[in-house]
Design an enzyme around this catalytic site. Structure first.
Site, mmCIF file in Angstrom:
data_model
loop_
_atom_site.group_PDB
_atom_site.id
_atom_site.type_symbol
_atom_site.label_atom_id
_atom_site.label_comp_id
_atom_site.label_asym_id
_atom_site.label_seq_id
_atom_site.Cartn_x
_atom_site.Cartn_y
_atom_site.Cartn_z
ATOM 1 N N SER A 60 34.614 39.941 53.830
ATOM 2 C CA SER A 60 33.444 40.069 52.968
ATOM 3 C C SER A 60 32.220 40.281 53.846
ATOM 4 O O SER A 60 32.193 39.862 55.007
ATOM 5 C CB SER A 60 33.256 38.795 52.131
ATOM 6 O OG SER A 60 31.992 38.782 51.488
ATOM 7 N N TYR B 201 31.479 29.338 51.352
ATOM 8 C CA TYR B 201 32.118 30.643 51.158
ATOM 9 C C TYR B 201 31.859 31.530 52.371
ATOM 10 O O TYR B 201 32.795 32.148 52.901
ATOM 11 C CB TYR B 201 31.609 31.327 49.889
ATOM 12 C CG TYR B 201 32.188 32.709 49.706
ATOM 13 C CD1 TYR B 201 33.534 32.877 49.371
ATOM 14 C CD2 TYR B 201 31.417 33.853 49.903
ATOM 15 C CE1 TYR B 201 34.087 34.146 49.229
ATOM 16 C CE2 TYR B 201 31.964 35.123 49.767
ATOM 17 C CZ TYR B 201 33.296 35.262 49.430
ATOM 18 O OH TYR B 201 33.835 36.519 49.300
ATOM 19 N N ASP C 43 51.346 30.335 45.255
ATOM 20 C CA ASP C 43 49.939 30.052 45.518
ATOM 21 C C ASP C 43 49.780 30.014 47.037
ATOM 22 O O ASP C 43 50.450 29.221 47.707
ATOM 23 C CB ASP C 43 49.567 28.706 44.897
ATOM 24 C CG ASP C 43 48.078 28.383 44.991
ATOM 25 O OD1 ASP C 43 47.399 28.908 45.902
ATOM 26 O OD2 ASP C 43 47.584 27.595 44.164
ATOM 27 N N ARG D 100 49.771 34.455 41.684
ATOM 28 C CA ARG D 100 50.135 33.257 40.922
ATOM 29 C C ARG D 100 50.525 33.570 39.477
ATOM 30 O O ARG D 100 51.192 32.777 38.832
ATOM 31 C CB ARG D 100 48.968 32.265 40.927
ATOM 32 C CG ARG D 100 48.679 31.654 42.284
ATOM 33 C CD ARG D 100 47.450 30.746 42.258
ATOM 34 N NE ARG D 100 46.239 31.514 41.963
ATOM 35 C CZ ARG D 100 45.471 31.335 40.905
ATOM 36 N NH1 ARG D 100 45.789 30.415 39.997
ATOM 37 N NH2 ARG D 100 44.392 32.068 40.723
ATOM 38 N N GLU E 209 36.947 40.457 39.124
ATOM 39 C CA GLU E 209 36.842 39.131 38.503
ATOM 40 C C GLU E 209 36.151 38.124 39.415
ATOM 41 O O GLU E 209 36.015 36.956 39.063
ATOM 42 C CB GLU E 209 38.246 38.610 38.153
ATOM 43 C CG GLU E 209 38.973 39.431 37.106
ATOM 44 C CD GLU E 209 40.379 38.920 36.836
ATOM 45 O OE1 GLU E 209 40.792 37.940 37.503
ATOM 46 O OE2 GLU E 209 41.054 39.481 35.976
ATOM 47 N N GLY F 30 47.396 38.490 46.356
ATOM 48 C CA GLY F 30 46.344 38.589 45.343
ATOM 49 C C GLY F 30 46.428 39.882 44.558
ATOM 50 O O GLY F 30 45.414 40.502 44.226
ATOM 51 N N ALA F 31 47.655 40.304 44.231
ATOM 52 C CA ALA F 31 47.874 41.624 43.629
ATOM 53 C C ALA F 31 47.809 41.622 42.110
ATOM 54 O O ALA F 31 48.090 42.644 41.487
ATOM 55 C CB ALA F 31 49.227 42.173 44.082
#
Length: 252
Positions: free
Chosen positions: A139, A152, A59, A35, A188, A10-11
Site C-alpha cells: 500500500s 495500518y 484464514d 475465507r 470493499e 484474498g481472492a
C-alpha cells in the site's frame, strides 16, 4: 508441459479476485484462497476455458489452517510458479491513543503474519525448484504515514520491508520478488475499515476516479509475464487525482 500455476490469497473479492481472473486469462492455472467458500466456488464460473481451477478455504491468520490447507494440495498443484500475497485489511481509523486493540491485532495478524505464514508454506518448494515469483500487495501506506493510520501504516511498512528482505534472501535461487503499493482503489477496503458503515465508506471514492482492482491486476500480469531476467521490484501506483496519502483532488 501444462500451464504455470498462480496461488492468489484474498481472492474472494477486489484485487485478489481481479488478479485470479486476469492471470487465468493469460494462461495460468489458479489456486484461489480466501475465507468465503461460496465466493470461491462462484469464481470458478468466471474462469476462462482452458485453465484449471481449485480453491483453498482458510484464514491467513491461522498458521495451522494455512499449513494444513497448502500441505493438502495434490501433486498436480504443488509446483506453484507465482504467489500473489494479496490478503490484507484495514480495521478502524483512530488516533493511536484511542485505537482498538482488536483492530491492531487483526491488521498485524492478517497483513504481516498472514503473509509470512503463506510465504513460509510455499517458498521451500520454490527454492528447491530454483524458480518462482512472489508479488506482495502492499500500500502507499507502506511508503508514508497519515493521520490515524498508525498501525495500518506500520503493518504495510512491514510488508515493504519483508518484500525487500525476501528479494535478498531468495536472490541465490533466482526467485523474483516484487511489491505493488496502490493508493486509493475502489474495493470493499473502506467498507471493512469502517466496519460495514456504508455512510462513512462511500465518500472515500466520491468526486474523483479511483483505481479499480483490474488496474492492479494488470500490473500483476505484466510483472508475471516479463522475461526471466527482468523483475519489477517495486511499483507505487496512484489514481491521477491522488498526489500522496493525504492529497486527493476531488470535484465536490
Amino acid at each position: 508441459m501444462g500451464n504455470k500455476i498462480a496461488f492468489v490469497t484474498g481472492a474472494t473479492s477486489g484485487i485478489g479476485k481481479a488478479c485470479a481472473l486476469a492471470l487465468a486469462e493469460n494462461g495460468y492455472d489458479i489456486i484461489a484462497c480466501g475465507r468465503r467458500e461460496e465466493r470461491l466456488q462462484n469464481l470458478q464460473e468466471e474462469m476462462p476455458a482452458g485453465v484449471k481451477y481449485t480453491y483453498l478455504v482458510f484464514d491467513v491468520r491461522d498458521k495451522i489452517e494455512v499449513t494444513s490447507a497448502i500441505s493438502g494440495l495434490s501433486e498436480e498443484w504443488k509446483d506453484i510458479d507465482l504467489l500473489v500475497n494479496n490478503a490484507g485489511n484495514a480495521h478502524g481509523l483512530e488516533p493511536i491513543q484511542t485505537g482498538d486493540l482488536d483492530d491492531w491485532d487483526a491488521m498485524i495478524d492478517i497483513n504481516v503474519k498472514g503473509l509470512l505464514y503463506v510465504s513460509k508454506a510455499l517458498i521451500p518448494g520454490m527454492t528447491e525448484r530454483r524458480s518462482g515469483q512472489i508479488i506482495n500487495i502492499g500500500s502507499i501506506a507502506g511508503k508514508e504515514v497519515y493521520p490515524n493510520g498508525n498501525v495500518y501504516c506500520a503493518s504495510k511498512h512491514a510488508v515493504d520491508a519483508l518484500t525487500r528482505s525476501m528479494r535478498i534472501d531468495l536472490n541465490p535461487y533466482g526467485i523474483k520478488v516484487m511489491g505493488i503499493h496502490p493508493g486509493l482503489v475502489e474495493t470493499e477496503f473502506s467498507l471493512v475499515r469502517f466496519k460495514g458503515n456504508a455512510e462513512k465508506a462511500s465518500p472515500v471514492y466520491k468526486g474523483y476516479e479511483p483505481l479499480q482492482a483490474l488496474d492492479i491486476a494488470d500490473i500483476v500480469v505484466f510483472a508475471a509475464t516479463r522475461p526471466a531476467h527482468v523483475v519489477l521490484a517495486d511499483v507505487v501506483v496512484l489514481p491521477t487525482a491522488q498526489a500522496n496519502s493525504t492529497i486527493v483532488m476531488k470535484d465536490l
